[in-house]
Write an enzyme that holds these catalytic residues in place. Structure first.
Site, PDB file in Angstrom:
ATOM      1  N   HIS A 282       3.725   6.411   0.527  1.00  0.00           N
ATOM      2  CA  HIS A 282       3.271   6.750   1.340  1.00  0.00           C
ATOM      3  C   HIS A 282       5.157   6.583   1.514  1.00  0.00           C
ATOM      4  O   HIS A 282       6.077   7.573   2.442  1.00  0.00           O
ATOM      5  CB  HIS A 282       3.209   6.983   2.327  1.00  0.00           C
ATOM      6  CG  HIS A 282       3.491   6.506   3.730  1.00  0.00           C
ATOM      7  ND1 HIS A 282       3.176   7.748   5.149  1.00  0.00           N
ATOM      8  CD2 HIS A 282       4.820   5.083   4.541  1.00  0.00           C
ATOM      9  CE1 HIS A 282       4.507   7.392   6.621  1.00  0.00           C
ATOM     10  NE2 HIS A 282       5.075   6.104   5.836  1.00  0.00           N
ATOM     11  N   GLU A 283       5.924   5.268   1.668  1.00  0.00           N
ATOM     12  CA  GLU A 283       7.031   4.968   1.414  1.00  0.00           C
ATOM     13  C   GLU A 283       7.966   5.495   0.454  1.00  0.00           C
ATOM     14  O   GLU A 283       9.222   6.296   0.685  1.00  0.00           O
ATOM     15  CB  GLU A 283       7.270   3.548   1.564  1.00  0.00           C
ATOM     16  CG  GLU A 283       6.487   2.301   2.288  1.00  0.00           C
ATOM     17  CD  GLU A 283       7.387   2.345   3.472  1.00  0.00           C
ATOM     18  OE1 GLU A 283       8.604   3.385   3.444  1.00  0.00           O
ATOM     19  OE2 GLU A 283       6.709   2.368   5.005  1.00  0.00           O
ATOM     20  N   HIS A 286       8.992   8.937   2.314  1.00  0.00           N
ATOM     21  CA  HIS A 286      10.247   8.984   2.878  1.00  0.00           C
ATOM     22  C   HIS A 286      11.442   9.214   1.460  1.00  0.00           C
ATOM     23  O   HIS A 286      12.603   9.779   2.350  1.00  0.00           O
ATOM     24  CB  HIS A 286      10.250   7.676   3.101  1.00  0.00           C
ATOM     25  CG  HIS A 286       9.544   7.555   3.939  1.00  0.00           C
ATOM     26  ND1 HIS A 286       9.337   8.718   5.573  1.00  0.00           N
ATOM     27  CD2 HIS A 286       8.627   6.258   5.057  1.00  0.00           C
ATOM     28  CE1 HIS A 286       9.118   8.209   6.554  1.00  0.00           C
ATOM     29  NE2 HIS A 286       8.545   7.438   6.421  1.00  0.00           N
ATOM     30  N   GLU A 364       7.105  11.102   9.034  1.00  0.00           N
ATOM     31  CA  GLU A 364       6.123  10.070   9.026  1.00  0.00           C
ATOM     32  C   GLU A 364       4.700  10.951   8.513  1.00  0.00           C
ATOM     33  O   GLU A 364       4.082  10.827   7.773  1.00  0.00           O
ATOM     34  CB  GLU A 364       5.574   9.388  10.523  1.00  0.00           C
ATOM     35  CG  GLU A 364       6.513   8.463  10.585  1.00  0.00           C
ATOM     36  CD  GLU A 364       6.957   7.358   9.903  1.00  0.00           C
ATOM     37  OE1 GLU A 364       5.690   7.040   8.878  1.00  0.00           O
ATOM     38  OE2 GLU A 364       7.657   7.127   9.253  1.00  0.00           O
TER      39      GLU A 364
HETATM   40 ZN    ZN Z   1       7.140   6.222   6.937  1.00  0.00          ZN
END
Ligand code: ZN
Length: 427
Positions: A282-283, A286, A364
């Site tokens: 997930h990071e 980004h 997100e």
């Molecule tokens: Zn995030």
């Protein structure tokens, strides 16, 4: 610009933002209280009633405290502006810094005095938040000594970085004529880029320890993921967040060679290797979608507009008088204008906040989708649930409150968007 118009615009924005803040906060608290007795249907298999109620109580406690800080902050803001606080402080500093030291010394002293007093006023609230609310819910791990040491360190770092920057900006304001705001903006952008490079390697380590991932098996798994995603393998660190708080988190920081993903040790203790991989993915999402870069460019564009506005306001006597300050007649007004602008802007900026939150929630979802493509969606769903529980985040926020404030989508929306959500419900 006429002073009465400035006064009217400022008081209207302040009043309106206050009304909206209180309305939203009471909506959120009513909504959470009304759903406290029962775990929402989508979470009955994964969240206990006790955890759900702790989250509700924590949200309510923070909500009540938020009402107090909002009211207090507005009173302080009025005190500084229309009630004459900044005017009095300015006169005091101006009359006590010897003219022989130069105009820059007086202006720096004014900025420093304002910042110091402002921080001291807020200190009791921060103390209460840490040692009453966080303590009551078992999150705080700090003793007063560490808290005070943090404060001293932050003040020293702030002065070390802030004073030279302020001196540079004030010098530009005084020396570069009508387009000063553009040159000040360039300096501000350069300063932020340098700070983004230096923060992870020089400043953050003053407060926390950062170490490479200790677990060998987990490390090779994580390195494989980082290679798949095209991220330098040395960019993953574990931080001793447990020194201060039981809250768990992971974040992405830095620029260029200094960019890194940071896991709180509190998070690692709770997650399985697969879940760690999913959160990391997930990071990295980004990073892949360039969210940090886009947000930074957005902030730079907004600061350019803000400085251009200040460039105009600083030359209008109505701007000072309308906000309760008499401009200096024999000394430069640049520092005064900066402080006044920082004070007056937030009530107007409040109404832009929902747009920022909206963009952040979109990021997100994108990062979640990326994580599901690179790692297991079921693992991500489980990790998100654990994160929610560890942070006592409510599962039943008021939808309108979410639209206004939430930088991350609420668990219900976020899990529903994951392909692995159905599997996770059994975990
Ligand atoms: Zn995030």
């Amino acid at each position: 610009m006429q002073a009465p118009f400035v006064t009217l615009a400022f008081s209207s924005a302040l009043l309106l933002s206050l009304v909206v803040k209180f309305w939203l906060a009471t909506r959120q608290m009513r909504h959470v209280a009304a759903h406290r007795h029962q775990v929402p249907a989508a979470f009955v298999a994964t969240v206990t009633l006790a955890a759900h109620q702790k989250a509700a109580d924590y949200t309510l406690a923070k909500g009540r405290f938020g009402l107090i800080t909002t009211a207090f902050g507005s009173a302080v803001l009025l005190g500084w502006t229309l009630l004459g606080g900044l005017d009095a402080l300015n006169a005091l500093v101006r009359d006590n810094v010897p003219p022989a030291w130069g105009a820059l010394a007086y202006q720096l002293a004014l900025l420093a005095a304002f910042t110091l007093i402002g921080s001291l006023i807020e200190l009791p609230l921060e103390w209460y938040s840490t040692f009453r609310i966080e303590q009551q819910f078992g999150f705080n791990r700090m003793r007063l000594g560490l808290w005070l040491a943090d404060l001293a360190k932050a003040a020293a770092v702030g002065a070390l970085i802030g004073l030279p920057l302020a001196a540079l900006i004030l010098w530009i304001m005084g020396a570069s004529g009508g387009l000063w705001w553009f040159w000040a903006w360039l300096a501000w952008v350069a300063f932020n880029l340098v700070l983004m490079v230096l923060y992870p390697t020089l400043i953050a380590p003053l407060f926390n320890k950062f170490e490479p991932l200790p677990d060998e098996a987990l490390r090779s798994r994580v390195q494989a993921l980082m290679q798949r995603c095209g991220f330098a393998a040395k960019g993953l660190f574990v931080m001793d967040g447990s020194r201060r708080s039981a809250h768990a988190n992971a974040y992405f920081t830095g620029l260029g060679r200094s960019k890194r993903v940071v896991f709180f040790d509190t998070l690692l203790q709770r997650l399985s290797p697969g879940e760690v991989e999913a959160v990391l993915a997930h990071e990295l999402g980004h990073f892949k979608h360039r969210h940090v870069l886009k947000r930074m460019l957005g902030i730079f564009a907004i600061s350019l507009a803000g400085l251009a506005l200040l460039g105009w306001l600083a030359g209008e006597s109505g701007f000072y008088v309308g906000l309760g300050v008499r401009p200096n007649l024999t000394a430069p007004n640049d520092a005064l204008a900066l402080v006044l602008f920082m004070l007056a802007l937030p009530p107007f900026g409040f109404f832009v906040a929902p747009l920022m939150a909206q963009l952040s929630r979109r990021d997100e979802f994108q990062a979640d989708a990326y994580a599901c493509a690179q790692a297991s969606g079921a693992d991500l769903a489980n990790a998100l649930l654990k994160l929610h529980e560890d942070n006592a985040a409510t599962l039943t926020p008021d939808p309108l409150y979410v639209r206004f404030y939430y930088s991350h989508p609420p668990a219900s929306e976020r899990l529903a968007a994951l392909p692995g959500a159905a599997m996770a419900a059994r975990a």
